[in-house]
Design a protein around this motif. Structure first.
Motif, PDB file in Angstrom:
ATOM      1  N   THR A 396       0.808  -1.217   0.000  1.00 33.52           N
ATOM      2  CA  THR A 396       0.000   0.000   0.000  1.00 33.52           C
ATOM      3  C   THR A 396       0.844   1.272   0.000  1.00 33.52           C
ATOM      4  OG1 THR A 396      -0.277  -0.403   2.388  1.00 33.52           O
ATOM      5  CG2 THR A 396      -2.131  -0.929   0.957  1.00 33.52           C
ATOM      6  N   HIS A 397       2.138   1.190   0.289  1.00 36.33           N
ATOM      7  CA  HIS A 397       2.985   2.364   0.076  1.00 36.33           C
ATOM      8  C   HIS A 397       2.968   2.735  -1.407  1.00 36.33           C
ATOM      9  CE1 HIS A 397       5.698   2.232   3.903  1.00 36.33           C
ATOM     10  NE2 HIS A 397       4.422   2.132   4.182  1.00 36.33           N
ATOM     11  N   CYS A 398       2.989   1.726  -2.233  1.00 37.42           N
ATOM     12  CA  CYS A 398       2.923   1.938  -3.684  1.00 37.42           C
ATOM     13  C   CYS A 398       1.554   2.452  -4.089  1.00 37.42           C
ATOM     14  CB  CYS A 398       3.244   0.636  -4.394  1.00 37.42           C
ATOM     15  SG  CYS A 398       2.890   0.630  -6.168  1.00 37.42           S
ATOM     16  N   THR A 399       0.500   1.749  -3.692  1.00 37.46           N
ATOM     17  CA  THR A 399      -0.830   2.045  -4.226  1.00 37.46           C
ATOM     18  C   THR A 399      -1.457   3.301  -3.630  1.00 37.46           C
ATOM     19  OG1 THR A 399      -1.876   0.578  -2.596  1.00 37.46           O
ATOM     20  CG2 THR A 399      -1.259  -0.382  -4.715  1.00 37.46           C
ATOM     21  N   HIS A 400      -1.083   3.659  -2.398  1.00 37.18           N
ATOM     22  CA  HIS A 400      -1.688   4.825  -1.752  1.00 37.18           C
ATOM     23  C   HIS A 400      -0.932   6.120  -2.015  1.00 37.18           C
ATOM     24  CE1 HIS A 400      -4.455   2.833   1.446  1.00 37.18           C
ATOM     25  NE2 HIS A 400      -4.355   2.076   0.373  1.00 37.18           N
ATOM     26  N   TYR A 401       0.377   6.034  -2.258  1.00 35.73           N
ATOM     27  CA  TYR A 401       1.172   7.262  -2.275  1.00 35.73           C
ATOM     28  C   TYR A 401       1.893   7.532  -3.592  1.00 35.73           C
ATOM     29  CZ  TYR A 401       0.178   6.815   2.667  1.00 35.73           C
ATOM     30  OH  TYR A 401      -0.464   6.676   3.873  1.00 35.73           O
ATOM     31  N   PRO A 450      -7.313  -5.697   2.382  1.00 35.41           N
ATOM     32  CA  PRO A 450      -7.031  -4.742   1.299  1.00 35.41           C
ATOM     33  C   PRO A 450      -5.573  -4.741   0.860  1.00 35.41           C
ATOM     34  CG  PRO A 450      -8.435  -3.743   2.974  1.00 35.41           C
ATOM     35  CD  PRO A 450      -7.950  -5.048   3.537  1.00 35.41           C
ATOM     36  N   ILE A 451      -4.648  -5.037   1.781  1.00 36.73           N
ATOM     37  CA  ILE A 451      -3.234  -5.088   1.392  1.00 36.73           C
ATOM     38  C   ILE A 451      -2.976  -6.281   0.482  1.00 36.73           C
ATOM     39  CG2 ILE A 451      -0.871  -5.318   2.245  1.00 36.73           C
ATOM     40  CD1 ILE A 451      -1.777  -3.837   4.784  1.00 36.73           C
ATOM     41  N   LEU A 452      -3.565  -7.428   0.819  1.00 34.85           N
ATOM     42  CA  LEU A 452      -3.454  -8.590  -0.067  1.00 34.85           C
ATOM     43  C   LEU A 452      -4.015  -8.262  -1.454  1.00 34.85           C
ATOM     44  CD1 LEU A 452      -4.632 -11.395   2.400  1.00 34.85           C
ATOM     45  CD2 LEU A 452      -2.304 -11.040   1.553  1.00 34.85           C
ATOM     46  N   ALA A 453      -5.098  -7.505  -1.493  1.00 35.13           N
ATOM     47  CA  ALA A 453      -5.697  -7.120  -2.775  1.00 35.13           C
ATOM     48  C   ALA A 453      -4.801  -6.153  -3.538  1.00 35.13           C
ATOM     49  CB  ALA A 453      -7.067  -6.496  -2.539  1.00 35.13           C
ATOM     50  N   ASP A 454      -4.289  -5.121  -2.860  1.00 34.91           N
ATOM     51  CA  ASP A 454      -3.434  -4.131  -3.519  1.00 34.91           C
ATOM     52  C   ASP A 454      -2.169  -4.766  -4.076  1.00 34.91           C
ATOM     53  OD1 ASP A 454      -5.358  -2.399  -2.492  1.00 34.91           O
ATOM     54  OD2 ASP A 454      -3.900  -0.871  -1.929  1.00 34.91           O
ATOM     55  N   ALA A 455      -1.644  -5.784  -3.387  1.00 39.68           N
ATOM     56  CA  ALA A 455      -0.445  -6.464  -3.867  1.00 39.68           C
ATOM     57  C   ALA A 455      -0.680  -7.094  -5.238  1.00 39.68           C
ATOM     58  CB  ALA A 455      -0.015  -7.539  -2.869  1.00 39.68           C
ATOM     59  N   GLN A 456      -1.904  -7.495  -5.506  1.00 38.78           N
ATOM     60  CA  GLN A 456      -2.255  -8.101  -6.790  1.00 38.78           C
ATOM     61  C   GLN A 456      -2.659  -7.060  -7.827  1.00 38.78           C
ATOM     62  OE1 GLN A 456      -4.984 -11.621  -6.168  1.00 38.78           O
ATOM     63  NE2 GLN A 456      -4.772 -10.985  -4.016  1.00 38.78           N
ATOM     64  N   LEU A 457      -3.269  -5.979  -7.381  1.00 32.77           N
ATOM     65  CA  LEU A 457      -3.828  -4.983  -8.299  1.00 32.77           C
ATOM     66  C   LEU A 457      -2.829  -3.899  -8.697  1.00 32.77           C
ATOM     67  CD1 LEU A 457      -7.238  -4.468  -6.473  1.00 32.77           C
ATOM     68  CD2 LEU A 457      -6.927  -5.570  -8.692  1.00 32.77           C
ATOM     69  N   ARG A 458      -1.895  -3.575  -7.790  1.00 32.00           N
ATOM     70  CA  ARG A 458      -0.979  -2.446  -7.966  1.00 32.00           C
ATOM     71  C   ARG A 458      -1.736  -1.130  -8.109  1.00 32.00           C
ATOM     72  NH1 ARG A 458       4.511  -3.395  -6.840  1.00 32.00           N
ATOM     73  NH2 ARG A 458       5.050  -1.747  -8.292  1.00 32.00           N
ATOM     74  N   ARG A 459      -2.921  -1.078  -7.528  1.00 35.94           N
ATOM     75  CA  ARG A 459      -3.691   0.147  -7.366  1.00 35.94           C
ATOM     76  C   ARG A 459      -4.510  -0.020  -6.092  1.00 35.94           C
ATOM     77  NH1 ARG A 459      -8.814  -1.438  -8.009  1.00 35.94           N
ATOM     78  NH2 ARG A 459      -9.389  -2.879  -9.696  1.00 35.94           N
ATOM     79  N   ARG A 460      -5.173   1.054  -5.684  1.00 35.44           N
ATOM     80  CA  ARG A 460      -5.994   0.953  -4.482  1.00 35.44           C
ATOM     81  C   ARG A 460      -7.211   0.072  -4.734  1.00 35.44           C
ATOM     82  NH1 ARG A 460      -7.580   6.794  -2.643  1.00 35.44           N
ATOM     83  NH2 ARG A 460      -7.798   7.018  -4.915  1.00 35.44           N
ATOM     84  N   SER A 461      -7.369  -0.937  -3.924  1.00 35.55           N
ATOM     85  CA  SER A 461      -8.539  -1.795  -4.056  1.00 35.55           C
ATOM     86  C   SER A 461      -9.799  -0.974  -3.843  1.00 35.55           C
ATOM     87  CB  SER A 461      -8.474  -2.933  -3.040  1.00 35.55           C
ATOM     88  OG  SER A 461      -8.262  -2.429  -1.734  1.00 35.55           O
ATOM     89  N   GLY A 462     -10.827  -1.310  -4.603  1.00 36.81           N
ATOM     90  CA  GLY A 462     -12.075  -0.560  -4.531  1.00 36.81           C
ATOM     91  C   GLY A 462     -12.105   0.655  -5.423  1.00 36.81           C
ATOM     92  N   HIS A 463     -10.978   1.011  -6.039  1.00 41.58           N
ATOM     93  CA  HIS A 463     -10.886   2.165  -6.944  1.00 41.58           C
ATOM     94  C   HIS A 463     -10.622   1.637  -8.354  1.00 41.58           C
ATOM     95  CE1 HIS A 463     -10.646   5.380  -3.784  1.00 41.58           C
ATOM     96  NE2 HIS A 463     -10.330   4.309  -3.064  1.00 41.58           N
TER      97      HIS A 463
END
Length: 547
Positions: A396-401, A450-463
């Motif tokens: 989430t450092h990647c996907t959030h910032y 959500p972190i497990l999801a973001d690791a797969q998506l490389r974006r914020r989950s739900g967005h």
């Protein structure tokens, strides 16, 4: 075998290879806090047990472990108003004004989680906040946890009127005339002001920590690698363990900080803390830093960032960092080093490669790791795989910032080439590296799904409208779950006792209402942890989730 409890679920992911053709496990027996048997529902009918908990169609996995988190330190960082959602300076000012109006006269105004992108192309300055807090002392923690913005009154109370010298790469940022701007970079500078603020009582901190641990358990966590051990931390853990029914609701593996300016006497004292602990918490490693963060210009890069910054190591004399590593590693003490920039990661690799060449090698039982690894070139990936170090990263450092179009502060500072080398999770896994995942809470939210999801998506989950950031570095569903289970155990040197659902290992489990290996990542992020078990004892149980 006389199990204390049998846990049933239609799907059990053991995180170990199954013998081809063997029946899928759906039952786990627990005796005296460890796994006594794994089998089918039919097998379980022959296991006498004091209690049976049946989760029906739910999914059971090894307990989720956050590999990088700051419970006690985080409580201090999140005091005051939450600025993490502020998109621009106007929103920041409005939130601070409301906070100032809501607290008693004379109290410090506090804020946290501020994204530097809120300042746009401008720089953080005390004059941007002085008026909205009506001249009161104010300290705002920026989201990275390594910097803060102080108001004029706060600087005055702290006696900060100009630049200061530090043992570490910290800075009181000043204008050309030598007057502080209010921006404080890294811990030593921030503490000049932070130590002037009224502290919470021990009982207040303990109550907040107890509630935080309850939230961790509800989110699905059964363990955490704690990357700090500030004043009073161990006393808080002891007190909570004594007071909470059954002990802490998750396991804590704690690594105190070793900072620049320290020497062998300090290192001996830190080494003496190894092994201190209780039933579910233990001081088990040492945390070091070789740089700061990209966002505030204190990372350590081979080449300067776009503003000519991020070229200095956190230890002004890097050879002293290497000496500290030799001291701890030579005694079989695990280390975790914060290294974000490419030069910082290279310096850690240098230190450990020199250990392997030394006459006295690293003790084989010690597992050593690098935390964060935000931007690294190909050559370092190759060296990493040979060095045997563990990577500990926060998706989430990647996907959030950061943003796919690279208009964010982090990417702008680094430039295109280095931003394209962002959070190379997939490449590290492909190189055979153990990759533990975590949140770095309170820098980012701690909820693991959500972190497990973001690791797969490389974006914020739900967005779903967002574009992924360097999508080629996405993890598979299995790799993401491994980062919180089997690889988390390896990152702690605990694979022999945890990380999989195997007879003889700890009975720590997380129960999902969806299958984390097959559900769409966005749906996983919105799912629920139905239960957590530590030592086979329920720590969290959603209403109606079991029979």
């Amino acid at each position: 075998m006389n199990p204390d409890v049998i846990i049933l679920a239609d799907t059990v992911h053991t995180m170990e290879d199954r013998t081809p053709g063997s029946p899928a496990p759906q039952a786990v027996a627990v005796q005296d806090g460890v796994i006594a048997a794994v089998g089918t529902r039919a097998d379980a009918e022959g296991w006498p047990a004091a209690e049976v908990i049946d989760f029906g169609a739910a999914v059971l996995t090894p307990g989720l472990v956050d590999c990088h988190i700051h419970p006690v330190f985080g409580l201090e960082l999140i005091r005051g108003c939450d600025l993490s959602g502020a998109k621009d300076l106007a929103e920041v000012r409005a939130l601070l004004r409301a906070e100032a109006e809501a607290i008693p006269p004379g109290d410090w105004v506090r804020g946290w989680g501020l994204d530097p992108n809120a300042f746009g192309s401008g720089a953080a300055h005390r004059e941007l906040i002085d008026d909205v807090v009506s001249g009161r002392p104010c300290l705002i923690r920026l989201f990275d946890g390594h910097s803060a913005l102080a108001s004029s009154r706060a600087l005055e109370l702290a006696g900060v009127a100009g630049p200061r010298a530090f043992d570490q790469a910290s800075e009181v940022v000043c204008d050309p005339s030598g007057r502080p701007t209010g921006l404080l970079l890294e811990a030593a500078a921030v503490e000049l002001v932070a130590q002037r603020m009224p502290a919470e009582s021990f009982d207040e901190r303990k109550a907040r920590l107890a509630e935080l641990f309850t939230q961790f358990a509800r989110s699905g966590l059964t363990g955490a690698h704690v990357m700090d051990c500030g004043e009073g931390s161990l006393e808080l853990y002891r007190a909570l363990e004594d007071e909470m029914d059954g002990g802490l609701p998750l396991r804590l593996r704690i690594s105190p900080w070793c900072m620049p300016g320290s020497g062998e006497e300090d290192w001996r004292r830190l080494a003496g803390q190894i092994g201190l602990g209780g039933r579910r918490w233990e001081v088990a490693g040492i945390k070091l830093f070789v740089d700061g963060t990209v966002d505030n210009g204190t990372a350590w890069l081979f080449e300067p960032d776009a503003y000519g910054e991020s070229v200095a190591p956190f230890w002004p004399r890097p050879e002293e960092y290497a000496a500290a590593v030799r001291y701890f590693a030579g005694r079989g003490i695990p280390t975790a080093t914060h290294a974000i920039g490419d030069a910082g990661v290279a310096a850690v690799l240098d230190a450990f490669e020199s250990l392997h060449r030394a006459v006295r090698p690293v003790a084989p039982e010690a597992v050593h790791r690098i935390e964060h690894l935000e931007t690294v070139p190909d050559a370092l990936i190759e060296r990493f795989s040979r060095a045997g170090l563990v990577a500990s990263m926060q998706p989430t450092h990647c996907t959030h910032y950061s943003r796919a179009d690279q208009t964010d502060n982090w990417s702008t500072r680094l430039g295109t080439e280095r931003a394209n080398n962002a959070w190379r999770c997939a490449d590290l896994r492909a190189a055979g590296t153990t990759l533990g995942l975590g949140s770095d809470w309170p820098i980012a939210p701690f909820e693991p799904l959500p972190i497990l999801a973001d690791a797969q998506l490389r974006r914020r989950s739900g967005h779903r409208d967002e574009h992924p950031v360097v999508p080629g570095q996405a993890l598979t569903a299995l790799q993401a779950l491994e980062g919180y289970t089997s690889h988390a155990a390896r990152a702690a040197g605990e694979w022999a006792v945890s990380g999989s659902i195997t007879v003889g290992k700890r009975a720590d489990f997380t129960v999902f209402d969806v299958d984390p290996l097959s559900v769409a990542p966005d749906d996983l992020a919105a799912a629920q942890a139905l239960a957590t078990f530590v030592d086979g004892r329920v720590q969290h149980l959603a209403v109606g989730s079991a029979r």
